[in-house]
Design an enzyme around this catalytic site. Structure first.
Site, PDB file in Angstrom:
ATOM      1  N   SER A   1       0.521  -1.454   0.418  1.00 32.62           N
ATOM      2  CA  SER A   1       0.487   0.240  -0.176  1.00 32.62           C
ATOM      3  C   SER A   1       1.219   1.413  -0.200  1.00 32.62           C
ATOM      4  O   SER A   1       2.049   1.639  -1.071  1.00 32.62           O
ATOM      5  CB  SER A   1      -1.396   0.386   1.472  1.00 32.62           C
ATOM      6  OG  SER A   1      -1.645   0.683   1.203  1.00 32.62           O
ATOM      7  N   THR A   2       0.887   1.699   1.121  1.00 27.32           N
ATOM      8  CA  THR A   2       1.579   2.859   1.090  1.00 27.32           C
ATOM      9  C   THR A   2       2.788   2.874   1.230  1.00 27.32           C
ATOM     10  O   THR A   2       4.057   2.285   1.691  1.00 27.32           O
ATOM     11  CB  THR A   2       1.308   4.425   2.264  1.00 27.32           C
ATOM     12  OG1 THR A   2       0.330   4.005   2.807  1.00 27.32           O
ATOM     13  CG2 THR A   2       1.988   5.571   2.420  1.00 27.32           C
TER      14      THR A   2
ATOM     15  N   HIS B   1      -3.069  -1.308  -2.611  1.00 27.63           N
ATOM     16  CA  HIS B   1      -4.016  -0.455  -2.644  1.00 27.63           C
ATOM     17  C   HIS B   1      -3.653   1.203  -3.955  1.00 27.63           C
ATOM     18  O   HIS B   1      -2.884   1.579  -3.397  1.00 27.63           O
ATOM     19  CB  HIS B   1      -3.997   0.248  -1.695  1.00 27.63           C
ATOM     20  CG  HIS B   1      -4.070  -0.530  -0.281  1.00 27.63           C
ATOM     21  ND1 HIS B   1      -3.961  -0.609   0.658  1.00 27.63           N
ATOM     22  CD2 HIS B   1      -5.030  -2.308  -0.778  1.00 27.63           C
ATOM     23  CE1 HIS B   1      -4.405  -1.977   1.452  1.00 27.63           C
ATOM     24  NE2 HIS B   1      -4.427  -2.786   0.579  1.00 27.63           N
TER      25      HIS B   1
ATOM     26  N   MET C   1      -0.003   1.183   4.764  1.00 28.06           N
ATOM     27  CA  MET C   1      -0.900   1.258   6.511  1.00 28.06           C
ATOM     28  C   MET C   1      -1.829   0.585   6.508  1.00 28.06           C
ATOM     29  O   MET C   1      -2.220  -0.370   5.451  1.00 28.06           O
ATOM     30  CB  MET C   1      -1.282   2.842   5.870  1.00 28.06           C
ATOM     31  CG  MET C   1      -2.638   3.004   5.500  1.00 28.06           C
ATOM     32  SD  MET C   1      -3.036   4.528   5.253  1.00 28.06           S
ATOM     33  CE  MET C   1      -2.027   5.652   4.578  1.00 28.06           C
TER      34      MET C   1
ATOM     35  N   ASP D   1      -3.812  -4.600   6.440  1.00 25.88           N
ATOM     36  CA  ASP D   1      -4.642  -5.721   4.951  1.00 25.88           C
ATOM     37  C   ASP D   1      -3.298  -7.209   5.132  1.00 25.88           C
ATOM     38  O   ASP D   1      -2.578  -6.443   4.793  1.00 25.88           O
ATOM     39  CB  ASP D   1      -5.145  -4.857   3.949  1.00 25.88           C
ATOM     40  CG  ASP D   1      -5.463  -5.728   2.781  1.00 25.88           C
ATOM     41  OD1 ASP D   1      -6.059  -6.561   3.152  1.00 25.88           O
ATOM     42  OD2 ASP D   1      -5.403  -5.279   1.437  1.00 25.88           O
TER      43      ASP D   1
END
Length: 376
Positions: free
Chosen positions: A192-193, A219, A313, A316
């Site tokens: 993600s991030t 994401h 973050m 998940d």
């Protein structure tokens, strides 16, 4: 890793997180400023309309995070980004762009230039865009947790972060089946991030000799994932593309979960595996999400699955990673020090389901080692 191993977690900054908003639209600046000012622990200390003004502001004020638009007069976000980071290397810059293909491509390029994150503007403008505000606020919160507690001066080296110790369950708790995993038939990566940079680093370190298919859930919104696939093709030297519903899973390919759909697999009657795109509800507030991908892959490949959780973050990948472990598969995670945000990999690390917790630069070689049967 020994059972006494620990990782560090930065304590919350004592001062509010100081944010500068840079956008040529007064309406956009106002909406972003109001959104952030309503949040405890965040203070907008500057609001300017172009990159030149941002450079002047950062010379005069202590700033932790910059919300930087791409399209601006005089000095746009793409040109301002490297100059801002040169002035303050530990600055967190969140790029804001439209969801157009051109801006999405530029946003991904800024990740390689040092931007910490990005948020896509809604097509119809910012008014009433709750999802935009929610995403922006969550990303500012996440990056504010990485800000140094000690006040900075531009002429001084940033002070070390005050650290708190967080125990990580020993990888020795991992099942015997997982530790004796045979050569995997598929590799799954969740991120993600900070993920675009991390994915590029991991994939470029994997030799083309590796033939297992690689499935990636990052994401990202639609438009961005198609461009991410193009970028990953260039970095990895192998074909990467958005997954298509019903296509067969082939050796040597990289499949990216498209924005807005979960990526799953299912066996086909004639043999082999096909991809399925699922339009079910978001999981962990994400769509695509890592958990459904890992569950689906683990139930099909069982002990022949290698899962890797990179920077991001939230948590998940935790529940899906637990299923991977239960089915006899193997889980690797990025370590805190090399993660932009140690949420997703931290969750699986602290749950004790990782066989290895590695710096980013070691993950590609570890995947290659395990996937070629050299891992124990």
């Amino acid at each position: 890793m020994s059972k006494d191993s620990v990782v560090s977690r930065s304590l919350k900054p004592q001062h509010p997180c100081r944010v500068m908003v840079v956008d040529d639209s007064a309406v956009a600046r106002g909406i972003v400023t109001r959104t952030l000012q309503e949040e405890t622990g965040i203070k907008v200390v500057a609001s300017v309309s172009n990159g030149l003004m941002a450079l002047k502001a950062i010379e005069k004020q202590e700033i932790d995070i910059v919300i930087l638009d791409i399209e601006m007069p005089e000095l746009d976000g793409l040109a301002a980004l490297p100059r801002l980071l040169e002035m303050q290397p530990d600055l967190k810059v969140i790029m804001v762009s439209s969801a157009s293909q051109r801006d999405a491509d530029i946003s991904l390029k800024t990740m390689a230039m040092g931007a910490a994150d990005y948020v896509a503007k809604p097509k119809a403008g910012l008014g009433g865009a709750d999802s935009f505000r929610t995403e922006l606020l969550s990303k500012v919160r996440a990056h504010s947790a990485c800000v140094s507690e000690a006040p900075r001066k531009k002429s001084e080296t940033a002070q070390p972060r005050l650290e708190a110790k967080v125990p990580v369950k020993s990888p020795a708790t991992i099942t015997r089946a997982a530790r004796k995993l045979s050569r995997p038939a598929a590799i799954a990566i969740g991120s993600s991030t900070g993920g675009p940079q991390a994915l590029a680093e991991v994939l470029k370190d994997i030799d083309p000799v590796l033939r297992q298919p690689i499935l990636v859930t990052q994401h990202m919104p639609a438009t961005f994932t198609a461009l991410l696939a193009e970028h990953m093709t260039r970095y990895s030297g192998r074909l990467a593309a958005e997954a298509r519903d019903g296509e067969p899973l082939e050796e040597g390919r990289i499949y990216i979960a498209p924005g807005g759909k979960h990526m799953l697999v299912e066996p086909r009657a004639a043999g082999g595996v096909i991809l399925r795109l699922d339009d079910g509800p978001p999981e962990n507030s994400c769509k695509p999400a890592v958990d459904p991908m890992l569950r689906s892959l683990a139930r099909h490949f069982k002990e022949r699955l290698l899962a890797v959780i990179l920077t991001g973050m939230g948590s998940d990948g935790l529940k899906g990673g637990q299923v991977v472990l239960e089915e006899g598969g193997r889980v690797l995670a990025q370590d805190r020090e090399s993660s932009v945000v140690w949420g997703m990999p931290g969750a699986v690390a602290q749950a004790g389901i990782c066989e290895e917790i590695l710096p980013l630069r070691q993950i590609g070689p570890a995947i290659l080692r395990i996937a070629t049967g050299e891992g124990k």
